[in-house]
Design a protein around this motif. Structure first.
Motif, PDB file in Angstrom:
ATOM      1  N   GLU A 144      13.596  -1.082  33.475  1.00 46.24           N
ATOM      2  CA  GLU A 144      12.395  -0.366  33.891  1.00 46.24           C
ATOM      3  C   GLU A 144      11.464  -0.220  32.698  1.00 46.24           C
ATOM      4  OE1 GLU A 144      11.167   4.047  35.441  1.00 46.24           O
ATOM      5  OE2 GLU A 144      13.181   3.318  35.815  1.00 46.24           O
ATOM      6  N   VAL A 145      10.219  -0.616  32.877  1.00 52.62           N
ATOM      7  CA  VAL A 145       9.239  -0.544  31.803  1.00 52.62           C
ATOM      8  C   VAL A 145       8.158   0.438  32.233  1.00 52.62           C
ATOM      9  CG1 VAL A 145       7.568  -1.827  30.426  1.00 52.62           C
ATOM     10  CG2 VAL A 145       9.694  -2.916  31.137  1.00 52.62           C
ATOM     11  N   THR A 146       7.908   1.429  31.404  1.00 49.28           N
ATOM     12  CA  THR A 146       6.871   2.406  31.698  1.00 49.28           C
ATOM     13  C   THR A 146       5.781   2.311  30.639  1.00 49.28           C
ATOM     14  OG1 THR A 146       8.034   4.122  30.465  1.00 49.28           O
ATOM     15  CG2 THR A 146       8.476   3.991  32.822  1.00 49.28           C
ATOM     16  N   MET A 147       4.604   2.832  30.970  1.00 48.16           N
ATOM     17  CA  MET A 147       3.462   2.777  30.073  1.00 48.16           C
ATOM     18  C   MET A 147       2.984   4.206  29.821  1.00 48.16           C
ATOM     19  SD  MET A 147      -0.166   0.782  30.651  1.00 48.16           S
ATOM     20  CE  MET A 147       0.578  -0.796  30.848  1.00 48.16           C
ATOM     21  N   SER A 148       2.734   4.538  28.564  1.00 45.22           N
ATOM     22  CA  SER A 148       2.236   5.872  28.248  1.00 45.22           C
ATOM     23  C   SER A 148       0.756   5.968  28.623  1.00 45.22           C
ATOM     24  CB  SER A 148       2.417   6.165  26.757  1.00 45.22           C
ATOM     25  OG  SER A 148       1.525   5.381  25.991  1.00 45.22           O
ATOM     26  N   ARG A 149       0.245   7.186  28.657  1.00 35.72           N
ATOM     27  CA  ARG A 149      -1.170   7.381  28.978  1.00 35.72           C
ATOM     28  C   ARG A 149      -2.077   6.762  27.913  1.00 35.72           C
ATOM     29  NH1 ARG A 149      -2.401  12.473  32.382  1.00 35.72           N
ATOM     30  NH2 ARG A 149      -0.426  12.762  33.432  1.00 35.72           N
ATOM     31  N   GLN A 150      -1.652   6.805  26.672  1.00 34.45           N
ATOM     32  CA  GLN A 150      -2.449   6.211  25.602  1.00 34.45           C
ATOM     33  C   GLN A 150      -2.516   4.696  25.762  1.00 34.45           C
ATOM     34  OE1 GLN A 150       0.050   8.395  24.955  1.00 34.45           O
ATOM     35  NE2 GLN A 150      -1.035  10.176  24.193  1.00 34.45           N
ATOM     36  N   GLN A 151      -1.389   4.080  26.091  1.00 36.73           N
ATOM     37  CA  GLN A 151      -1.372   2.635  26.293  1.00 36.73           C
ATOM     38  C   GLN A 151      -2.225   2.250  27.499  1.00 36.73           C
ATOM     39  OE1 GLN A 151       2.877   2.311  26.578  1.00 36.73           O
ATOM     40  NE2 GLN A 151       3.054   1.390  24.548  1.00 36.73           N
ATOM     41  N   PHE A 152      -2.123   3.022  28.576  1.00 33.40           N
ATOM     42  CA  PHE A 152      -2.920   2.736  29.765  1.00 33.40           C
ATOM     43  C   PHE A 152      -4.406   2.901  29.462  1.00 33.40           C
ATOM     44  CE2 PHE A 152      -4.999   3.920  33.734  1.00 33.40           C
ATOM     45  CZ  PHE A 152      -4.664   2.827  34.504  1.00 33.40           C
ATOM     46  N   GLY A 153      -4.771   3.944  28.722  1.00 33.42           N
ATOM     47  CA  GLY A 153      -6.167   4.150  28.349  1.00 33.42           C
ATOM     48  C   GLY A 153      -6.699   3.015  27.489  1.00 33.42           C
ATOM     49  N   PHE A 154      -5.880   2.562  26.548  1.00 36.25           N
ATOM     50  CA  PHE A 154      -6.284   1.437  25.709  1.00 36.25           C
ATOM     51  C   PHE A 154      -6.504   0.194  26.558  1.00 36.25           C
ATOM     52  CE2 PHE A 154      -5.111  -2.447  23.478  1.00 36.25           C
ATOM     53  CZ  PHE A 154      -6.046  -2.444  22.465  1.00 36.25           C
ATOM     54  N   LEU A 155      -5.566  -0.089  27.473  1.00 36.48           N
ATOM     55  CA  LEU A 155      -5.686  -1.264  28.320  1.00 36.48           C
ATOM     56  C   LEU A 155      -6.928  -1.186  29.208  1.00 36.48           C
ATOM     57  CD1 LEU A 155      -4.429  -3.927  29.302  1.00 36.48           C
ATOM     58  CD2 LEU A 155      -3.173  -2.584  30.994  1.00 36.48           C
ATOM     59  N   ALA A 156      -7.176  -0.022  29.792  1.00 32.74           N
ATOM     60  CA  ALA A 156      -8.358   0.137  30.650  1.00 32.74           C
ATOM     61  C   ALA A 156      -9.646  -0.050  29.851  1.00 32.74           C
ATOM     62  CB  ALA A 156      -8.342   1.506  31.315  1.00 32.74           C
ATOM     63  N   GLY A 157      -9.709   0.546  28.666  1.00 34.17           N
ATOM     64  CA  GLY A 157     -10.884   0.390  27.823  1.00 34.17           C
ATOM     65  C   GLY A 157     -11.079  -1.043  27.361  1.00 34.17           C
ATOM     66  N   PHE A 158      -9.999  -1.690  26.987  1.00 39.66           N
ATOM     67  CA  PHE A 158     -10.080  -3.080  26.554  1.00 39.66           C
ATOM     68  C   PHE A 158     -10.590  -3.971  27.675  1.00 39.66           C
ATOM     69  CE2 PHE A 158      -8.276  -7.318  26.132  1.00 39.66           C
ATOM     70  CZ  PHE A 158      -8.723  -7.667  24.870  1.00 39.66           C
ATOM     71  N   LEU A 159     -10.052  -3.776  28.885  1.00 45.25           N
ATOM     72  CA  LEU A 159     -10.488  -4.604  30.011  1.00 45.25           C
ATOM     73  C   LEU A 159     -11.942  -4.338  30.379  1.00 45.25           C
ATOM     74  CD1 LEU A 159      -7.308  -4.520  32.270  1.00 45.25           C
ATOM     75  CD2 LEU A 159      -8.151  -6.404  30.848  1.00 45.25           C
ATOM     76  N   ALA A 160     -12.378  -3.079  30.291  1.00 45.32           N
ATOM     77  CA  ALA A 160     -13.782  -2.766  30.584  1.00 45.32           C
ATOM     78  C   ALA A 160     -14.714  -3.462  29.590  1.00 45.32           C
ATOM     79  CB  ALA A 160     -13.997  -1.251  30.558  1.00 45.32           C
ATOM     80  N   VAL A 161     -14.365  -3.434  28.311  1.00 50.63           N
ATOM     81  CA  VAL A 161     -15.200  -4.091  27.294  1.00 50.63           C
ATOM     82  C   VAL A 161     -15.140  -5.617  27.458  1.00 50.63           C
ATOM     83  CG1 VAL A 161     -15.453  -4.484  24.808  1.00 50.63           C
ATOM     84  CG2 VAL A 161     -15.086  -2.179  25.678  1.00 50.63           C
ATOM     85  N   ALA A 162     -13.981  -6.145  27.830  1.00 51.90           N
ATOM     86  CA  ALA A 162     -13.872  -7.593  28.039  1.00 51.90           C
ATOM     87  C   ALA A 162     -14.757  -8.039  29.202  1.00 51.90           C
ATOM     88  CB  ALA A 162     -12.417  -7.979  28.294  1.00 51.90           C
ATOM     89  N   VAL A 163     -14.761  -7.265  30.292  1.00 50.44           N
ATOM     90  CA  VAL A 163     -15.623  -7.605  31.425  1.00 50.44           C
ATOM     91  C   VAL A 163     -17.084  -7.487  31.009  1.00 50.44           C
ATOM     92  CG1 VAL A 163     -16.345  -6.853  33.727  1.00 50.44           C
ATOM     93  CG2 VAL A 163     -13.927  -7.037  33.190  1.00 50.44           C
ATOM     94  N   TRP A 164     -17.409  -6.461  30.231  1.00 51.08           N
ATOM     95  CA  TRP A 164     -18.776  -6.260  29.759  1.00 51.08           C
ATOM     96  C   TRP A 164     -19.219  -7.458  28.919  1.00 51.08           C
ATOM     97  CZ3 TRP A 164     -20.453  -1.223  26.786  1.00 51.08           C
ATOM     98  CH2 TRP A 164     -21.827  -1.259  26.549  1.00 51.08           C
TER      99      TRP A 164
END
Length: 93
Positions: free
Chosen positions: A28-48
């Motif tokens: 089982e692999v879980t993701m912390s809130r910090q990791q999820f926030g980083f991923l969301a921010g990274f993807l938003a900037v990549a789309v931008w």
């Protein structure tokens, strides 16, 4: 945060159908809130960067809308309470 169980777990195959065929699941692999926030921010900037600011803003809004729908479906957010709050605010005036 990765959590690995000591003993392998087994589930039915296909799920919901009882049979003696079972498959082994992985760790089982879980993701912390910090990791999820980083991923969301990274993807938003990549789309931008790839498609422009307008498309990135729409992608973020679609993600927030999806998050809100899931919260309502899971029962974490009561939609009925929102109408009650608005009625209470009108009565106070």
């Amino acid at each position: 945060m990765t959590r690995i169980t000591a003993a392998p777990t087994f589930q039915e195959w296909p799920p919901g159908v009882s049979s003696d065929r079972r498959y082994r699941t992985g760790p089982e692999v879980t993701m912390s809130r910090q990791q999820f926030g980083f991923l969301a921010g990274f993807l938003a900037v990549a789309v931008w960067a790839l498609a422009g600011a307008g498309v990135a803003a729409l992608a973020v809004l679609a993600g927030l809308l999806g998050w809100l729908v899931v919260r309502v479906l899971d029962g974490d957010l009561a939609v009925t309470g929102l109408g009650d709050r608005r009625a209470d605010a009108r009565r106070r005036r």
